[in-house]
Design an enzyme around this catalytic site. Sequence first.
Site, PDB file in Angstrom:
ATOM      1  N   HIS A 132       0.826  -1.207   0.000  1.00 17.92           N
ATOM      2  CA  HIS A 132       0.000   0.000   0.000  1.00 17.92           C
ATOM      3  C   HIS A 132       0.859   1.255   0.000  1.00 17.92           C
ATOM      4  CE1 HIS A 132      -4.161  -1.664   1.362  1.00 17.92           C
ATOM      5  NE2 HIS A 132      -3.559  -2.445   0.492  1.00 17.92           N
TER       6      HIS A 132
ATOM      7  N   PRO B 282      -6.010  -2.086  -6.156  1.00 13.67           N
ATOM      8  CA  PRO B 282      -7.006  -2.931  -6.828  1.00 13.67           C
ATOM      9  C   PRO B 282      -8.054  -3.444  -5.838  1.00 13.67           C
ATOM     10  CG  PRO B 282      -4.756  -3.586  -7.401  1.00 13.67           C
ATOM     11  CD  PRO B 282      -4.644  -2.640  -6.254  1.00 13.67           C
TER      12      PRO B 282
ATOM     13  N   HIS C 100      -0.501 -13.454  -1.306  1.00 15.04           N
ATOM     14  CA  HIS C 100      -1.769 -13.928  -0.764  1.00 15.04           C
ATOM     15  C   HIS C 100      -1.698 -15.370  -0.289  1.00 15.04           C
ATOM     16  CE1 HIS C 100      -4.586 -10.706  -2.719  1.00 15.04           C
ATOM     17  NE2 HIS C 100      -3.730 -10.203  -1.872  1.00 15.04           N
TER      18      HIS C 100
END
Length: 214
Positions: A30, A46, A76
Site C-alpha cells: 500500500h 485494486p 496472498h
Amino acid sequence: MAEQIVRYNLQYAVLKNPRMAASLLRLHFHDCFVMASFDGANQFIPAPNSSLETLISNFKQQGLDIGDLVALSGSHTMGKAKCSSFRQQIHDASAEEEQYDKYERYTTFRRILRSICPRSGKDNRLAPLDFQTPARFDNNYFINILEGRGLLGSDNVLVEEDHEGEIRKLVWAYASNQELFFASFANSMLRMGNINVLYGNEGEIRRNCRFVNT
C-alpha cells in the site's frame, strides 16, 4: 547496523504473531502504490473483485509488468480477508455449476466459505487467503488458483481471464517450483520498493503510520 536491527525486530514480531508477516507485506504494498494517501488508495489499490485487465492497468501505472503482478500476487499465500471482500463470488455460482463432479472440489471449498460468510451480515468475519498453509509463506497460492480455490475474485482471474496464456504459464511455473517463486517474488518486491522513492526532506517517517505527522 540498520538492516540487522530491522531484521531482528521483524523476526521477533512475526514469531510473536505470525499474522504480522502478512500485515507488513500489505503495508509495504500500500505504501509503495499510494504513499499512504487516501485519494491514491481509492485510485490505485485494486479491489478484491478486480478484473485481470484492471489489475494489469494498476500495476502498469506503477511501472510494474505482468511478471511483477503474478509474483506479488503470491503474497496472498498468507494473511486473511474480510467476508465483505469475497462474499459475491461465493454466492454467485450457478445451479448448473454445482451439479457437475468436475466442480466438486471447488463446491466443497465454496460451502466452507459460505459457512463463514453468509449472504448478508458478518462483514468483518475473516477467512485465510490460503486454507492449506495460512501462516506459512510458500507457493500454495498458485496451486490454489489453478484449482479454482483462490479466496478473492482478483486471485482467480489470473487463470480464468488470461486469454493469451502468458500469465497462466507463470502461475504453473510457480506452482511447480517454489524456489523460482521465491526468487521472482524477491526481485518484484525490490522493483516495487523503488516506486516513488522520496529523498531528503521530500517525505517523513510517521510516528503513527495511519496519519501524516502534525
